[in-house]
Design an enzyme around this catalytic site. Structure first.
Site, PDB file in Angstrom:
ATOM      1  N   HIS B 123      -9.736  -0.900   4.910  1.00  0.00           N
ATOM      2  CA  HIS B 123      -8.729  -1.821   4.378  1.00  0.00           C
ATOM      3  C   HIS B 123      -8.167  -2.644   5.539  1.00  0.00           C
ATOM      4  O   HIS B 123      -8.424  -2.348   6.705  1.00  0.00           O
ATOM      5  CB  HIS B 123      -7.652  -1.110   3.553  1.00  0.00           C
ATOM      6  CG  HIS B 123      -6.806  -0.138   4.296  1.00  0.00           C
ATOM      7  ND1 HIS B 123      -5.509   0.164   3.921  1.00  0.00           N
ATOM      8  CD2 HIS B 123      -7.056   0.595   5.380  1.00  0.00           C
ATOM      9  CE1 HIS B 123      -5.023   1.038   4.751  1.00  0.00           C
ATOM     10  NE2 HIS B 123      -5.924   1.335   5.639  1.00  0.00           N
ATOM     11  N   ASP B 201      -8.610   6.825   9.876  1.00  0.00           N
ATOM     12  CA  ASP B 201      -7.591   6.361   8.950  1.00  0.00           C
ATOM     13  C   ASP B 201      -7.575   7.337   7.775  1.00  0.00           C
ATOM     14  O   ASP B 201      -8.463   7.314   6.927  1.00  0.00           O
ATOM     15  CB  ASP B 201      -7.958   4.944   8.502  1.00  0.00           C
ATOM     16  CG  ASP B 201      -6.997   4.410   7.455  1.00  0.00           C
ATOM     17  OD1 ASP B 201      -6.097   5.165   7.031  1.00  0.00           O
ATOM     18  OD2 ASP B 201      -7.157   3.251   7.059  1.00  0.00           O
ATOM     19  N   GLN B 204      -5.984   7.631   2.781  1.00  0.00           N
ATOM     20  CA  GLN B 204      -6.447   8.020   1.443  1.00  0.00           C
ATOM     21  C   GLN B 204      -6.965   9.454   1.401  1.00  0.00           C
ATOM     22  O   GLN B 204      -7.464   9.898   0.369  1.00  0.00           O
ATOM     23  CB  GLN B 204      -7.552   7.059   0.968  1.00  0.00           C
ATOM     24  CG  GLN B 204      -7.092   5.628   0.766  1.00  0.00           C
ATOM     25  CD  GLN B 204      -6.083   5.482  -0.361  1.00  0.00           C
ATOM     26  OE1 GLN B 204      -5.921   6.367  -1.198  1.00  0.00           O
ATOM     27  NE2 GLN B 204      -5.373   4.363  -0.386  1.00  0.00           N
ATOM     28  N   LYS B 227       2.163   7.723   0.411  1.00  0.00           N
ATOM     29  CA  LYS B 227       0.982   8.051  -0.396  1.00  0.00           C
ATOM     30  C   LYS B 227       0.849   9.550  -0.616  1.00  0.00           C
ATOM     31  O   LYS B 227      -0.050  10.010  -1.300  1.00  0.00           O
ATOM     32  CB  LYS B 227      -0.281   7.504   0.277  1.00  0.00           C
ATOM     33  CG  LYS B 227      -0.407   5.983   0.180  1.00  0.00           C
ATOM     34  CD  LYS B 227      -1.763   5.522   0.711  1.00  0.00           C
ATOM     35  CE  LYS B 227      -2.076   4.088   0.334  1.00  0.00           C
ATOM     36  NZ  LYS B 227      -1.339   3.082   1.088  1.00  0.00           N
ATOM     37  N   CYS B 366      -6.559  -4.978  -0.667  1.00  0.00           N
ATOM     38  CA  CYS B 366      -6.504  -5.118   0.796  1.00  0.00           C
ATOM     39  C   CYS B 366      -7.843  -4.813   1.454  1.00  0.00           C
ATOM     40  O   CYS B 366      -7.896  -4.286   2.568  1.00  0.00           O
ATOM     41  CB  CYS B 366      -5.405  -4.258   1.408  1.00  0.00           C
ATOM     42  SG  CYS B 366      -3.772  -4.782   0.922  1.00  0.00           S
TER      43      CYS B 366
END
Lengths: 147, 420
Positions: B123, B201, B204, B227, B366
């Site tokens: 993203h 990253d 998620q 999140k 994104c």
């Protein structure tokens, strides 16, 4: 936010499925295109203007959501025969009213894409010698771009 | 079949209805999750009983706030299994955390001859900071492409590492569009074998899977609080002690210094060195509550539950004629299901689903480079969390089938405009 009113009224879906003047215009004198990066809606408008600035012919092409494409169809249908001055006076509010169903701010951007493209197209001659057609330059309301 | 439905009672917002009394089906969790009562209570408790600035006051409230703020750091270190508490840096979010690495580590270590390797599935938060670094030092950026089956094979990673010899390999642990998770430990090992530093990253993956930064052997890991049922305005940058110590401070200001004179400053030790200004105090304290909440449920349970929901939705949606699923059919999947319909643009899909009480995301999420590679400008994405139910997955399938029908061409004819 869910709304009780269906923005996909019959005449909106009619314009989406059976658009007015969708495609390229041979002999266009003015043209412009733009997109909404946020959702990917794209609109291209071709215009044929007379030397004294009257819309003889208006066509659009593009891809995107129902609102962006149906509103573009309604717009090119409504501007034929209008003068440059009338186009410049055709405000964002007029565009939303032409579309009909009430839209949330995010969906207003979809509806106003073709209106923005039109306002730029009248100042975008395809042959530079056709420039200075329209007298005073457009200074209507500008829309904030999404980041 | 095991269910986590009882968790719903902990979330006040999930009790509300939308659209004429239809119960809310919140399927936009990849963008941001909702908060349980315990996290909301942690926020109000702090403001009502002991809030003050941290690391500064000698008074009771400041001492209490500081203790709670640092206790949060200890809990987060345990949550990700960091070796030291001071390897946990609180930032404004995952985006700020990646920017910290790109600016601080990047400016110090990357030159015009170097390459940064990314995947096309990143993203924007894991693309733009590297592009800004490239603009500043002149390095190159290479993207690992997606295969036709939406995957990225480890062999492709290996050959890219061999070919580009990157200084940094920054990649997402789980795609926010495709529903795929990547083999983090293996990719990190390969990158290290080729001399590359690794940033993962985990925005998620942290909310959905057990995290072990030491087992991953990652150099940097980032994720966001909001999140994982936490507050927004806070994120975590994990970095190996040695790397963080060698890096110059990123933002300057109070809190990050040992001493300031009119001639210059001496930076503070870790973790303060990277926490300039008043940090997200309440957010850190509430984030601790959030990770305690999801840990109590069990991240393994959470992951399994989401996989069941997403697999069910995936299978059902694939039956709809004209629907193109954006993601591999067999996969190590997470709770994300993205698709496009041939008869309706994603904004129209999301709009119509909203009228059925279903919240999904529409657009490019994104990830504009990924969408360009997929040959579409926008997709519709449903993303499940542990509080979602099989009934909600069924509602999604039925509503999407309805939308596809609603926008199918039916031979409509536009009425000529009446003049006047």
């Amino acid at each position: 936010m869910a709304s009780e009113q269906d923005i996909y009224e019959e005449h909106v879906l009619d314009h989406y499925e059976d658009p007015y003047h969708r495609g390229p215009l041979n002999g266009a004198t003015h043209a412009h295109e733009a997109d909404n990066p946020l959702c990917g809606d794209q609109i291209h408008i071709d215009l044929k203007l007379t030397p004294d600035g009257k819309v003889v012919d208006a066509w659009f092409d593009g891809e995107g959501c129902v609102i962006s494409q149906a509103s573009a169809s309604m717009l090119v249908e409504t501007i034929e025969g209008k003068t440059l001055e009338e186009l410049q006076q055709f405000s964002a509010q007029n565009m939303l009213a032409l579309f009909g169903p009430k839209l949330t701010p995010n969906r207003q951007k979809c509806c106003l894409l073709s209106w923005r493209v039109l306002q730029s197209a009248i100042h975008s001659p395809l042959n530079p010698s056709d420039d200075e057609l329209g007298g005073p330059s457009f200074s209507g309301p500008s829309l904030g771009e999404e980041s | 079949m095991p269910t986590l439905t009882h968790c719903r009672d902990d979330f006040p917002i999930l009790q509300r209805s939308v659209a004429d009394g239809i119960p809310l089906a919140f399927l936009d969790n990849a963008a941001s999750t909702q908060r349980p009562q315990s996290v909301i209570n942690a926020i109000t408790d702090c403001y009502e009983r002991y809030y003050a600035n941290v690391h500064r006051g000698i008074h009771t409230l400041s001492e209490e706030s500081t203790t709670r703020y640092e206790k949060s750091r200890t809990s987060l270190a345990r949550f990700v299994n960091a070796e030291h508490d001071h390897e946990i840096i609180y930032t404004a979010g995952a985006t700020a955390a990646i920017n910290t690495v790109a600016r601080s580590w990047g400016n110090e270590n990357v030159t015009a001859n170097d390459t940064i390797l990314l995947t096309i599935a990143e993203h924007h938060a894991n693309i733009v900071p590297w592009q800004q670094l490239a603009a500043s030092v002149g390095c190159r950026i290479e993207f690992l492409p997606l295969q036709d089956d939406f995957n990225i094979e480890t062999d492709a990673v290996r050959s890219a590492l061999e070919r580009f010899q990157p200084k940094m390999f920054a990649f997402t642990a789980a795609s926010n569009v495709l529903g795929t998770t990547f083999p983090v430990t293996e990719w990190t090992r390969l990158a290290h074998e080729h001399g590359s530093t690794v940033l993962i990253d985990a925005a998620q993956s942290a909310p959905h899977q057990v995290m072990d930064v030491q087992a991953w052997n990652a150099d940097f890991v980032v994720f966001s609080g909001h999140k994982v049922c936490g507050p927004n305005g806070i994120g975590v940058l994990y970095g190996k002690e040695k790397l963080l110590e060698a890096m110059p401070p990123f933002l300057g200001g109070g809190g990050m210094i040992r001493r300031v004179t009119t001639d210059g400053f001496e930076p503070a030790e870790l973790p303060d060195k990277f926490e300039a200004g008043t940090p997200p105090i309440v957010e850190a304290i509430a984030l601790e509550s959030a990770v305690e909440y999801v840990t109590a449920i069990g991240l393994d349970e959470i992951e399994k539950h989401e996989q069941r929901l997403a697999t069910h939705a995936d299978t059902g949606l694939r039956q709809i004629e004209g629907l193109r699923m954006i993601g591999p059919e067999t996969r190590d999947r997470n709770g994300i299901v993205s698709f496009v319909l041939n008869h309706a643009h994603s904004h129209d899909v999301a709009h119509a689903l909203d009228a059925s009480g279903i919240a999904v995301r529409a657009g490019h999420h994104c990830t504009m480079p990924l969408h360009r590679a997929l040959g579409t400008s926008a997709t519709t994405r449903a993303s499940f969390y542990f509080y979602n139910t099989m009934d909600e997955a069924d509602r999604l399938i039925a509503a999407v089938a309805e939308v596809q029908k609603k926008f199918a061409p039916t031979g409509r004819k536009r009425q000529p405009r009446s003049s006047g």
